[in-house]
Design a protein around this motif. Structure first.
Motif, PDB file in Angstrom:
ATOM      1  N   MET A   1       0.823  -1.200   0.000  1.00 12.13           N
ATOM      2  CA  MET A   1       0.000   0.000   0.000  1.00 12.13           C
ATOM      3  C   MET A   1       0.861   1.256   0.000  1.00 12.13           C
ATOM      4  N   LYS A   2       1.949   1.262   0.761  1.00  8.12           N
ATOM      5  CA  LYS A   2       2.797   2.443   0.832  1.00  8.12           C
ATOM      6  C   LYS A   2       3.329   2.822  -0.550  1.00  8.12           C
ATOM      7  N   GLN A   3       3.687   1.825  -1.349  1.00  9.32           N
ATOM      8  CA  GLN A   3       4.193   2.102  -2.692  1.00  9.32           C
ATOM      9  C   GLN A   3       3.136   2.788  -3.542  1.00  9.32           C
ATOM     10  N   LEU A   4       1.879   2.381  -3.437  1.00 13.13           N
ATOM     11  CA  LEU A   4       0.793   3.009  -4.187  1.00 13.13           C
ATOM     12  C   LEU A   4       0.576   4.449  -3.727  1.00 13.13           C
ATOM     13  N   VAL A   5       0.631   4.687  -2.424  1.00 15.90           N
ATOM     14  CA  VAL A   5       0.466   6.045  -1.893  1.00 15.90           C
ATOM     15  C   VAL A   5       1.572   6.951  -2.428  1.00 15.90           C
ATOM     16  N   ILE A   6       2.805   6.496  -2.340  1.00 16.59           N
ATOM     17  CA  ILE A   6       3.939   7.305  -2.785  1.00 16.59           C
ATOM     18  C   ILE A   6       3.912   7.506  -4.295  1.00 16.59           C
ATOM     19  N   SER A   7       3.551   6.478  -5.033  1.00 14.97           N
ATOM     20  CA  SER A   7       3.427   6.605  -6.486  1.00 14.97           C
ATOM     21  C   SER A   7       2.371   7.646  -6.850  1.00 14.97           C
ATOM     22  N   SER A   8       1.248   7.624  -6.147  1.00 12.91           N
ATOM     23  CA  SER A   8       0.179   8.603  -6.402  1.00 12.91           C
ATOM     24  C   SER A   8       0.642  10.024  -6.101  1.00 12.91           C
ATOM     25  N   ILE A   9       1.339  10.196  -4.994  1.00  7.54           N
ATOM     26  CA  ILE A   9       1.859  11.522  -4.640  1.00  7.54           C
ATOM     27  C   ILE A   9       2.838  11.996  -5.703  1.00  7.54           C
ATOM     28  N   ASN A  10       3.760  11.128  -6.086  1.00  4.69           N
ATOM     29  CA  ASN A  10       4.767  11.535  -7.071  1.00  4.69           C
ATOM     30  C   ASN A  10       4.129  11.855  -8.423  1.00  4.69           C
ATOM     31  N   TYR A  11       3.054  11.159  -8.769  1.00  2.50           N
ATOM     32  CA  TYR A  11       2.326  11.492  -9.985  1.00  2.50           C
ATOM     33  C   TYR A  11       1.761  12.916  -9.884  1.00  2.50           C
ATOM     34  N   ASN A  12       1.139  13.227  -8.759  1.00  5.53           N
ATOM     35  CA  ASN A  12       0.577  14.565  -8.569  1.00  5.53           C
ATOM     36  C   ASN A  12       1.663  15.636  -8.513  1.00  5.53           C
ATOM     37  N   LEU A  13       2.777  15.327  -7.893  1.00  5.95           N
ATOM     38  CA  LEU A  13       3.883  16.283  -7.870  1.00  5.95           C
ATOM     39  C   LEU A  13       4.447  16.496  -9.276  1.00  5.95           C
ATOM     40  N   SER A  14       4.466  15.453 -10.087  1.00  5.48           N
ATOM     41  CA  SER A  14       4.915  15.601 -11.480  1.00  5.48           C
ATOM     42  C   SER A  14       3.962  16.497 -12.266  1.00  5.48           C
ATOM     43  N   SER A  15       2.680  16.435 -11.942  1.00  5.77           N
ATOM     44  CA  SER A  15       1.713  17.344 -12.582  1.00  5.77           C
ATOM     45  C   SER A  15       2.017  18.789 -12.228  1.00  5.77           C
ATOM     46  N   ALA A  16       2.458  19.017 -10.996  1.00  7.13           N
ATOM     47  CA  ALA A  16       2.848  20.379 -10.601  1.00  7.13           C
ATOM     48  C   ALA A  16       4.064  20.840 -11.407  1.00  7.13           C
ATOM     49  N   ILE A  17       5.008  19.943 -11.630  1.00  4.47           N
ATOM     50  CA  ILE A  17       6.173  20.284 -12.459  1.00  4.47           C
ATOM     51  C   ILE A  17       5.720  20.617 -13.873  1.00  4.47           C
ATOM     52  N   ASP A  18       4.792  19.828 -14.416  1.00  7.21           N
ATOM     53  CA  ASP A  18       4.255  20.124 -15.749  1.00  7.21           C
ATOM     54  C   ASP A  18       3.659  21.528 -15.785  1.00  7.21           C
ATOM     55  N   LEU A  19       2.901  21.864 -14.758  1.00 12.34           N
ATOM     56  CA  LEU A  19       2.315  23.199 -14.684  1.00 12.34           C
ATOM     57  C   LEU A  19       3.391  24.273 -14.651  1.00 12.34           C
ATOM     58  N   LEU A  20       4.367  24.097 -13.776  1.00 14.32           N
ATOM     59  CA  LEU A  20       5.411  25.122 -13.636  1.00 14.32           C
ATOM     60  C   LEU A  20       6.222  25.282 -14.912  1.00 14.32           C
ATOM     61  N   ASN A  21       6.413  24.201 -15.633  1.00 13.20           N
ATOM     62  CA  ASN A  21       7.116  24.293 -16.915  1.00 13.20           C
ATOM     63  C   ASN A  21       6.272  24.983 -17.991  1.00 13.20           C
ATOM     64  N   ALA A  22       4.950  25.001 -17.789  1.00 11.62           N
ATOM     65  CA  ALA A  22       4.050  25.563 -18.803  1.00 11.62           C
ATOM     66  C   ALA A  22       3.733  27.045 -18.587  1.00 11.62           C
ATOM     67  N   ILE A  23       4.037  27.577 -17.405  1.00 12.39           N
ATOM     68  CA  ILE A  23       3.720  28.984 -17.134  1.00 12.39           C
ATOM     69  C   ILE A  23       4.992  29.791 -16.981  1.00 12.39           C
ATOM     70  N   ASP A  24       4.857  31.097 -17.164  1.00 15.07           N
ATOM     71  CA  ASP A  24       6.027  31.956 -16.968  1.00 15.07           C
ATOM     72  C   ASP A  24       6.076  32.433 -15.511  1.00 15.07           C
ATOM     73  N   SER A  25       7.178  33.062 -15.160  1.00 12.61           N
ATOM     74  CA  SER A  25       7.392  33.514 -13.784  1.00 12.61           C
ATOM     75  C   SER A  25       6.379  34.572 -13.358  1.00 12.61           C
ATOM     76  N   THR A  26       5.967  35.413 -14.287  1.00 20.29           N
ATOM     77  CA  THR A  26       4.984  36.449 -13.954  1.00 20.29           C
ATOM     78  C   THR A  26       3.666  35.813 -13.534  1.00 20.29           C
ATOM     79  N   THR A  27       3.221  34.797 -14.273  1.00 20.10           N
ATOM     80  CA  THR A  27       1.998  34.081 -13.918  1.00 20.10           C
ATOM     81  C   THR A  27       2.168  33.373 -12.582  1.00 20.10           C
ATOM     82  N   TYR A  28       3.326  32.768 -12.352  1.00 14.49           N
ATOM     83  CA  TYR A  28       3.610  32.045 -11.111  1.00 14.49           C
ATOM     84  C   TYR A  28       3.504  32.963  -9.890  1.00 14.49           C
ATOM     85  N   GLN A  29       3.925  34.205 -10.062  1.00 12.18           N
ATOM     86  CA  GLN A  29       3.980  35.152  -8.948  1.00 12.18           C
ATOM     87  C   GLN A  29       2.743  36.045  -8.838  1.00 12.18           C
TER      88      GLN A  29
END
Length: 169
Positions: A1-29
């Motif tokens: 179960m722990k592996q599934l929890v961590i995998s799910s978190i890392n998937y969601n964190l990767s989505s945040a990276i996708d977002l940050l790569n898609a926006i500029d710093s002005t939008t981020y701030q």
């Protein structure tokens, strides 16, 4: 179960990276969207703070969610946030083989003062993941109000939301 929890978190964190790569710093701030006038960066920083509290308190068996670092660099510099997310993902992966057959003391302020309750590692990590999704939804609202359209399937939606309604940003 722990592996599934961590995998799910890392998937969601990767989505945040996708977002940050898609926006500029002005939008981020940008903090011009009411009613709270918070930036995407402040929501990213806040979600990372939650995970950092878990990591910081795990060895002592005392996780204090009120002891957040609030590192403003993570709120304003998206590259620093991306780097922090990668480090967090590596740390989480190291927990897969960690013995977690014990209760962890978690302190938070629920509005009427601090209270300490018992969690397992899996339950506090699942809580942190849900907390992140909640803030991703707020980020989606901010992006909408700013007129920024980005497609990241499922971003900001709880996985239990019916697929027909879970479009993402």
């Amino acid at each position: 179960m722990k592996q599934l929890v961590i995998s799910s978190i890392n998937y969601n964190l990767s989505s945040a990276i996708d977002l940050l790569n898609a926006i500029d710093s002005t939008t981020y701030q940008n903090s011009s969207v009411g009613p709270y006038y918070s930036s995407i960066g402040s929501h990213i920083r806040h979600t990372l703070d939650f995970f950092d509290c878990i990591i910081s308190g795990l060895d002592s068996n005392n996780i204090d969610l009120t002891a957040r670092k609030r590192d403003e660099i993570l709120s304003t510099d998206k590259e620093s946030a991306i780097h922090h997310i990668y480090q967090l993902q590596e740390t989480l992966l190291s927990y897969i083989d960690t013995n977690t057959d014990y209760l962890i003391h978690v302190t938070d302020n629920l509005g009427q003062g601090k209270v300490t309750v018992n969690y397992t590692l899996e339950s506090i990590l699942a809580h942190a993941n849900s907390h992140a999704v909640h803030h991703y939804a707020t980020i989606g609202y901010i992006l909408n109000r700013l007129g920024v359209e980005i497609k990241i399937p499922g971003f900001g939606y709880n996985p239990t939301t019916p697929v027909s309604k879970r479009e993402g940003i």
